[in-house]
Design an enzyme around this catalytic site. Structure first.
Site: not given
Ligand code: FCB
Length: 455
Positions: A180, A362
Site C-alpha cells: 500500500e 487483503e
Molecule cells: C491495510 C493495511 C493492514 C491493515 C489493514 C486493516 O491498510 O495494509 O496493515 O491495517 O489495512
C-alpha cells in the site's frame, strides 16, 4: 489454543463450482511485522518510524504501541501451527527492515535468521511464503535523513531488497516490494494519520514517487536473486461511486486520488493528469528514466480491498464522501460493500489491458470480538467473507484472472493509529495472556479448506 475445528464450512464457503474451490487457487491469511512481532529491542533491531510515532503523544489511540503486540517474534512456532490448523496454502507476512540491516547497511544476521526460520517453518508445514518487504516500518535513521522525501531512499530500498532476496532465495513463492504505497505516501506524508506524520500534499506526491521508484529499482534484484519467485507489489484500492449523476466528476477525481495515482504509473507509465487538477502544482520531481523503471512488468498485482466510497462534488476540483448512516458498517466505520470488489476488478480489467494476474492480498473486517465460553462467535465476519468470496468468484467468471485470496488477518493485532481496539483477526488474541482463540470464522474457513482439499 482451542483445537475445536467444528464450525460448518457453509458459513464462509465460496459459491459451488467457482474457481475458489479449485485447489490451485491460493487461500491464505496475512499479517505484517510491526503489527504482530513486538520484541522491538530483540537481536539488534533498530527503531522504526512506528516506534517513534507511537511514542509521540496523541498519535495512537490510548497511547498504544507495537512494543509487545502479539509477541509473534517469540511465539512464531505456535503461530505457524495455528496457520497449519487453518489449512491455508500460503501465509503473507512482512519483513521488518530495522531487524535485518544495521544502520551502516551491513546485514544483521540475527534478524535475518528469524525470517529464515519462519520461511522454513512454513515450508515444513506445507505452506508457501508471500513476503512483503515494506509494510511501513521504515528504520528511523532513514527517516532522519528525509525518509521517502529523499530520493536516495529508493536506492537504499533496492539494496534492502537485494539483501533479503539473497538471504531467502528459494524459500519465497512471491515477493511484494511495498504494501500500500498510497498509505505510506498519503497517510504518512500528506495527511499525518500514519508515521512519520507529515502533513504536506506536495510531500505526499514526492514520497509516492520515491516509493514507486524504489519498487522499480528493487524488481531486477528480486528477479536475479530469486528467479523462481513471483515479483509484484500490493496496492490498496477502492471503487468510487457517484452519489448522483451530477457527481460523476467527483467520483472520477476520487479514483485518480485513490487508485490511478498508484496504478497508472505502474501499469501505464505515467501519473494521472486528473490528480494535478485535484492538487494543482503538486507534481513530484521526476527524473528521466524514472517512469520506465516504475512501469517495469509485474509478475502479479496484489490488491487490498475493504470498502467503497460514495462521492459528491465539492468545490471546483474536488470531491467529498457521502456517508449513508443506514448501510452496514464495521467497527472501523467502513461500509461493507462486497459488490465493490467485483466492480473494481472488472473496472481494472477494462482500464489496464496489461493487468497482470491478481491476488487479493487483503480483505477482512474488524469487529468487537470477545471470548465467551471458550469460543468467539463473529457472525458479521463470517458473512463478510462469504459475500466477498462470492464477489471475487463473479469477477473471475467474467474473465478477471484472480489467482488467490488472503484474509486480513491471521491474528487480532496492532491496527496502526487505532491501536488494539480494532480486531481484524480470524484468531482472537487476549493481549494480557497472549492466548490465541480461533474465532468461528477461522473454524469455518478451516472446514471449507478441508472440504476443498478432500475433493
Ligand atoms: C491495510 C493495511 C493492514 C491493515 C489493514 C486493516 O491498510 O495494509 O496493515 O491495517 O489495512
Amino acid at each position: 489454543m482451542s483445537t475445536d475445528l467444528s464450525a460448518p464450512s457453509h458459513l464462509v464457503s465460496p459459491p459451488a463450482g467457482s474457481r475458489l474451490w479449485q485447489r490451485g487457487f491460493v487461500f491464505g491469511v496475512g499479517t505484517s511485522s510491526y503489527q504482530i512481532e513486538g520484541a522491538v529491542d530483540a537481536d539488534g533491531r533498530l527503531p522504526s518510524i512506528w516506534d517513534t510515532f507511537c511514542d509521540t503523544p496523541g498519535k495512537v489511540l490510548r497511547g498504544e504501541t507495537g512494543a509487545v503486540a502479539c509477541d509473534h517474534y517469540r511465539r512464531w512456532e505456535e503461530d505457524l501451527d495455528l496457520l497449519q490448523s487453518l489449512g491455508v496454502d500460503a501465509y503473507r507476512f512482512s519483513i521488518a527492515w530495522p531487524r535485518v540491516m544495521h544502520a551502516d547497511g551491513r546485514p544483521n544476521e540475527r534478524g535475518i535468521d528469524f525470517y529464515r526460520r519462519l520461511a522454513d517453518g512454513l515450508a515444513e508445514r506445507g505452506m508457501r511464503a508471500f513476503v512483503t518487504l515494506y509494510h511501513w516500518d521504515l528504520p528511523q535513521h532513514l527517516e532522519d535523513r528525509g525518509g521517502w522525501l529523499n530520493r536516495e531512499l529508493a536506492y537504499r530500498f533496492a539494496d534492502y531488497a537485494d539483501l533479503m532476496s539473497r538471504a531467502l532465495a528459494g524459500r519465497v513463492a512471491a515477493w511484494a516490494t511495498h504494501n500500500e504505497p498510497w498509505c505510506a505516501a498519503y497517510l504518512g506524508y500528506a495527511d499525518g494519520h500514519h508515521a512519520p506524520g507529515h502533513r504536506d500534499r506536495r510531500w505526499g506526491t514526492q514520497a509516492m514517487h520515491h516509493l514507486l521508484l524504489g519498487h522499480g529499482l528493487a524488481l531486477p534484484a528480486l528477479r536475479a536473486n530469486d528467479p523462481l519467485a513471483q515479483a509484484g507489489i500490493v496496492v490498496n484500492v477502492a471503487p468510487g461511486y457517484a452519489a448522483t449523476d451530477a457527481d460523476q466528476h467527483a467520483a472520477a477525481q476520487f479514483d485518480a486520488y485513490q487508485n490511478a495515482w498508484v496504478l497508472d504509473p505502474l501499469l501505464k507509465g505515467h501519473y494521472p493528469e486528473a490528480l494535478w487538477a485535484l492538487w494543482p502544482g503538486c507534481q513530484p520531481l521526476v527524473l528521466p528514466g524514472d517512469m520506465e523503471t516504475i512501469g517495469a512488468q509485474l509478475d502479479y498485482l496484489g490488491l487490498n480491498y475493504y470498502s467503497r466510497a460514495v462521492l459528491k462534488a465539492q468545490g471546483e476540483h474536488g470531491f467529498d464522501w457521502v456517508n449513508d448512516p443506514q448501510v452496514e458498517r464495521t467497527t472501523m466505520d467502513w461500509e461493507v460493500h462486497p459488490q465493490g470488489l467485483q466492480d473494481i476488478l472488472q473496472d481494472f480489467q477494462r482500464r489496464y489491458p496489461n493487468l497482470p494476474p491478481v491476488y487479493i492480498t487483503e480483505n477482512g473486517m474488524s469487529s468487537d470480538d470477545a471470548v465467551q465460553g471458550g469460543t468467539v462467535d463473529d457472525p458479521q465476519r463470517q458473512s463478510y467473507l462469504k459475500r466477498h468470496f462470492a464477489a471475487c468468484a463473479r469477477a473471475i467468471d467474467s474473465g478477471v484472472d484472480v489467482r488467490g485470496y488472503f484474509v486480513w488477518s491471521l491474528l487480532d493485532n496492532f491496527e496502526w493509529a487505532w491501536g488494539y481496539e480494532r480486531r481484524f483477526g480470524l484468531v482472537h488474541v487476549d493481549y494480557e495472556t497472549q492466548r490465541r482463540t480461533p474465532k468461528r470464522s477461522a473454524l469455518a474457513l478451516a472446514a471449507f479448506l478441508r472440504e476443498r482439499a478432500g475433493r
